[in-house]
Motif scaffolding. Structure first.
Motif, PDB file in Angstrom:
ATOM      1  N   PHE A  46       0.830  -1.199  -0.071  1.00  0.00           N
ATOM      2  CA  PHE A  46       0.063   0.202  -0.002  1.00  0.00           C
ATOM      3  C   PHE A  46       0.855   1.245  -0.008  1.00  0.00           C
ATOM      4  CE2 PHE A  46      -2.872  -3.204   1.519  1.00  0.00           C
ATOM      5  CZ  PHE A  46      -4.176  -2.680   1.126  1.00  0.00           C
ATOM      6  N   ILE A  47       0.582   2.245  -0.800  1.00  0.00           N
ATOM      7  CA  ILE A  47       1.401   3.369  -0.974  1.00  0.00           C
ATOM      8  C   ILE A  47       0.628   4.483  -0.371  1.00  0.00           C
ATOM      9  CG2 ILE A  47       2.505   5.042  -2.600  1.00  0.00           C
ATOM     10  CD1 ILE A  47       2.501   2.807  -4.624  1.00  0.00           C
ATOM     11  N   PHE A  48       1.317   5.162   0.512  1.00  0.00           N
ATOM     12  CA  PHE A  48       0.911   6.236   1.265  1.00  0.00           C
ATOM     13  C   PHE A  48       1.712   7.380   1.729  1.00  0.00           C
ATOM     14  CE2 PHE A  48       2.288   3.422   4.302  1.00  0.00           C
ATOM     15  CZ  PHE A  48       2.811   4.044   5.343  1.00  0.00           C
ATOM     16  N   ARG A  49       1.065   8.553   1.843  1.00  0.00           N
ATOM     17  CA  ARG A  49       2.355   9.627   2.102  1.00  0.00           C
ATOM     18  C   ARG A  49       1.450  10.511   3.090  1.00  0.00           C
ATOM     19  NH1 ARG A  49       0.551  10.678  -3.043  1.00  0.00           N
ATOM     20  NH2 ARG A  49      -0.990  12.244  -3.296  1.00  0.00           N
ATOM     21  N   ASN A  50       2.350  11.462   3.831  1.00  0.00           N
ATOM     22  CA  ASN A  50       1.728  12.163   5.041  1.00  0.00           C
ATOM     23  C   ASN A  50       1.314  13.308   4.141  1.00  0.00           C
ATOM     24  OD1 ASN A  50       1.064  13.596   7.209  1.00  0.00           O
ATOM     25  ND2 ASN A  50       3.121  13.693   8.043  1.00  0.00           N
ATOM     26  N   GLU A  51       0.219  14.060   4.231  1.00  0.00           N
ATOM     27  CA  GLU A  51       0.015  15.251   3.520  1.00  0.00           C
ATOM     28  C   GLU A  51      -0.207  16.354   4.681  1.00  0.00           C
ATOM     29  OE1 GLU A  51      -3.027  14.875   0.471  1.00  0.00           O
ATOM     30  OE2 GLU A  51      -1.587  13.955  -0.844  1.00  0.00           O
ATOM     31  N   GLY A  52      -0.163  16.095   6.115  1.00  0.00           N
ATOM     32  CA  GLY A  52      -0.125  16.959   7.141  1.00  0.00           C
ATOM     33  C   GLY A  52       1.074  17.792   7.305  1.00  0.00           C
ATOM     34  N   ASN A  53       0.999  18.410   8.378  1.00  0.00           N
ATOM     35  CA  ASN A  53       2.114  19.594   8.458  1.00  0.00           C
ATOM     36  C   ASN A  53       2.889  18.937   9.901  1.00  0.00           C
ATOM     37  OD1 ASN A  53       0.067  20.310  10.022  1.00  0.00           O
ATOM     38  ND2 ASN A  53       0.147  22.442   9.289  1.00  0.00           N
ATOM     39  N   GLU A  54       2.914  17.727  10.246  1.00  0.00           N
ATOM     40  CA  GLU A  54       3.287  17.416  11.331  1.00  0.00           C
ATOM     41  C   GLU A  54       3.872  15.798  11.268  1.00  0.00           C
ATOM     42  OE1 GLU A  54       4.442  17.361  15.154  1.00  0.00           O
ATOM     43  OE2 GLU A  54       3.569  19.314  14.155  1.00  0.00           O
ATOM     44  N   ALA A  55       4.626  15.212  12.188  1.00  0.00           N
ATOM     45  CA  ALA A  55       5.022  13.918  11.701  1.00  0.00           C
ATOM     46  C   ALA A  55       3.922  12.826  11.858  1.00  0.00           C
ATOM     47  CB  ALA A  55       6.302  13.562  12.814  1.00  0.00           C
ATOM     48  N   LEU A  56       3.979  11.795  10.945  1.00  0.00           N
ATOM     49  CA  LEU A  56       2.926  10.832  10.964  1.00  0.00           C
ATOM     50  C   LEU A  56       3.640   9.591  11.685  1.00  0.00           C
ATOM     51  CD1 LEU A  56       0.308   9.466  10.085  1.00  0.00           C
ATOM     52  CD2 LEU A  56       1.515   9.189   7.713  1.00  0.00           C
ATOM     53  N   ILE A  57       3.253   9.019  12.631  1.00  0.00           N
ATOM     54  CA  ILE A  57       3.671   7.929  13.443  1.00  0.00           C
ATOM     55  C   ILE A  57       2.579   6.835  13.350  1.00  0.00           C
ATOM     56  CG2 ILE A  57       4.433   7.087  15.512  1.00  0.00           C
ATOM     57  CD1 ILE A  57       5.008   9.939  16.509  1.00  0.00           C
ATOM     58  N   ILE A  58       2.956   5.756  12.809  1.00  0.00           N
ATOM     59  CA  ILE A  58       2.159   4.339  12.375  1.00  0.00           C
ATOM     60  C   ILE A  58       2.512   3.459  13.446  1.00  0.00           C
ATOM     61  CG2 ILE A  58       1.463   2.785  10.913  1.00  0.00           C
ATOM     62  CD1 ILE A  58       2.211   4.981   8.750  1.00  0.00           C
ATOM     63  N   ASN A  59       1.668   3.080  14.331  1.00  0.00           N
ATOM     64  CA  ASN A  59       1.563   1.946  15.473  1.00  0.00           C
ATOM     65  C   ASN A  59       0.822   0.943  15.258  1.00  0.00           C
ATOM     66  OD1 ASN A  59       3.808   3.363  16.688  1.00  0.00           O
ATOM     67  ND2 ASN A  59       2.508   4.553  17.949  1.00  0.00           N
ATOM     68  N   GLY A  60       1.049  -0.292  15.750  1.00  0.00           N
ATOM     69  CA  GLY A  60       0.272  -1.350  15.713  1.00  0.00           C
ATOM     70  C   GLY A  60      -0.439  -1.825  14.419  1.00  0.00           C
ATOM     71  N   VAL A  61       0.216  -1.961  13.477  1.00  0.00           N
ATOM     72  CA  VAL A  61      -0.399  -2.419  12.075  1.00  0.00           C
ATOM     73  C   VAL A  61      -0.610  -4.030  12.248  1.00  0.00           C
ATOM     74  CG1 VAL A  61       0.157  -2.973   9.701  1.00  0.00           C
ATOM     75  CG2 VAL A  61       1.203  -0.707  10.789  1.00  0.00           C
ATOM     76  N   VAL A  62      -2.017  -4.280  11.943  1.00  0.00           N
ATOM     77  CA  VAL A  62      -2.411  -5.728  12.035  1.00  0.00           C
ATOM     78  C   VAL A  62      -3.242  -5.948  10.703  1.00  0.00           C
ATOM     79  CG1 VAL A  62      -3.681  -7.153  13.105  1.00  0.00           C
ATOM     80  CG2 VAL A  62      -2.608  -5.278  14.538  1.00  0.00           C
ATOM     81  N   PRO A  63      -2.877  -7.028  10.115  1.00  0.00           N
ATOM     82  CA  PRO A  63      -3.549  -7.518   8.913  1.00  0.00           C
ATOM     83  C   PRO A  63      -4.947  -7.964   9.087  1.00  0.00           C
ATOM     84  CG  PRO A  63      -2.026  -9.182   9.361  1.00  0.00           C
ATOM     85  CD  PRO A  63      -1.665  -8.134  10.301  1.00  0.00           C
TER      86      PRO A  63
END
Length: 64
Positions: A46-63
């Motif tokens: 999956f291709i994604f990007r952060n379009e916000g103006n703050e750091a994007l933190i991704i936790n707890g990825v579960v399929p």
């Protein structure tokens, strides 16, 4: 006068601080593998990007 100057500076900075947030954008939010045989190895990125103006933190990825 010093307090008026500080109040003016705070008024300029406050909206930036309040509205600073990450915003994740996915090119596609789901993917259909179609018919799959049992035991077959599947892979998709999956291709994604952060379009916000703050750091994007991704936790707890579960399929699912």
């Amino acid at each position: 006068m010093k307090y008026l100057y500080l109040l003016f500076i705070a008024a300029l900075i406050f909206p930036v601080v309040v509205f600073a947030e990450p915003l994740i954008y996915f090119e596609a939010e789901s993917y259909d593998f179609g018919e799959v045989k049992e035991g077959e190895l599947l892979k998709h990125e999956f291709i994604f990007r952060n379009e916000g103006n703050e750091a994007l933190i991704i936790n707890g990825v579960v399929p699912s």
